[in-house]
Scaffold this motif. Structure first.
Motif: not given
Length: 231
Positions: A27-31, A58-59, A178-179
């Motif tokens: 899981v990618l957590i965007g901040v 990944d954050i 891109p993410f």
């Protein structure tokens, strides 16, 4: 389909996104910096929730083009640079504190600024692709401009943004995209769910059939927000 967990409500965007969610690889957590939603406590909640479901977390926090945004909003160059530096240090501290307090029980959690991927071959290729479609595809341009207008309206007190403000905001958005396209390719994971707490205007386009700017087949997106908070 909406998934209700003990802490968050999850809305995978497509059936394929739901399947990737079920796989639980990553899981990618965007901040976003300067967003009060991303308190240290919220990061702790997100990491605890994600560590029970995913093999790796990944954050990524946005630290590119922030000073340029402040400059476009009217700050003097030196003030814009200081303001950006202050906000980015604060968001990194909050993220790291939130991860530490989460105690994710052996699940790997990595924290990155977007700037860490400068020179990364997959990220750079995807970024060039985003910029190409931003310049040549009316639908991509319109989607990005809707995102920019939403952001800028809260900063300038109205819906009308100048050309400099719009250009700075589009640079900021294109660095993040891109993410949303291929996190597995960038980070070397089998599949990934990119999470954010509000819908992204470009999602319809990224997961549409046919050619163009599209998310990779092992890339998923989901709106993840605390129980009881509406979209």
């Amino acid at each position: 389909m909406t998934i209700t967990t003990e802490a968050f409500t999850v809305q995978p965007f497509t059936r394929s996104c739901h399947q990737i969610w079920d796989e639980g690889d990553h899981v990618l957590i965007g901040v976003s910096p300067g967003n009060s939603y991303f308190s240290a406590g919220r990061i702790t909640e997100l990491v605890r929730w994600a560590s029970a479901r995913f093999s790796r977390i990944d954050i990524v926090y946005a630290d590119l083009h922030v000073a340029e945004l402040f400059g476009a909003l009217g700050y003097e160059e030196d003030h814009a640079a200081r303001r950006a530096s202050k906000e980015l240090k604060a968001v990194r501290r909050r993220v790291l504190r939130g991860v530490e307090e989460a105690d994710p029980q052996g699940t790997p959690v990595r924290v990155h600024g977007l700037s860490e991927f400068a020179g990364h071959p997959v990220y750079e290729l995807l970024h060039r692709r985003v910029q190409h479609f931003l310049a040549t595809d009316d639908n991509v341009r319109a989607g990005c401009e809707r995102m920019a207008a939403h952001f800028l309206s809260s900063k300038i007190g109205g819906p009308v943004a100048g050309a400099e403000q719009l250009a700075a905001c589009l640079d900021y958005i294109s660095a993040e995209l891109p993410f949303f396209l291929d996190t597995p390719g960038i980070l070397g994971v089998p599949s990934s769910v990119s999470c954010y707490h509000v819908p992204i205007p470009l999602t319809d386009l990224l997961y549409a059939k046919g050619g163009g700017l599209r998310a990779s087949r092992n890339q998923a997106h989901a709106v993840v927000r605390p129980e009881g908070i509406a979209a």
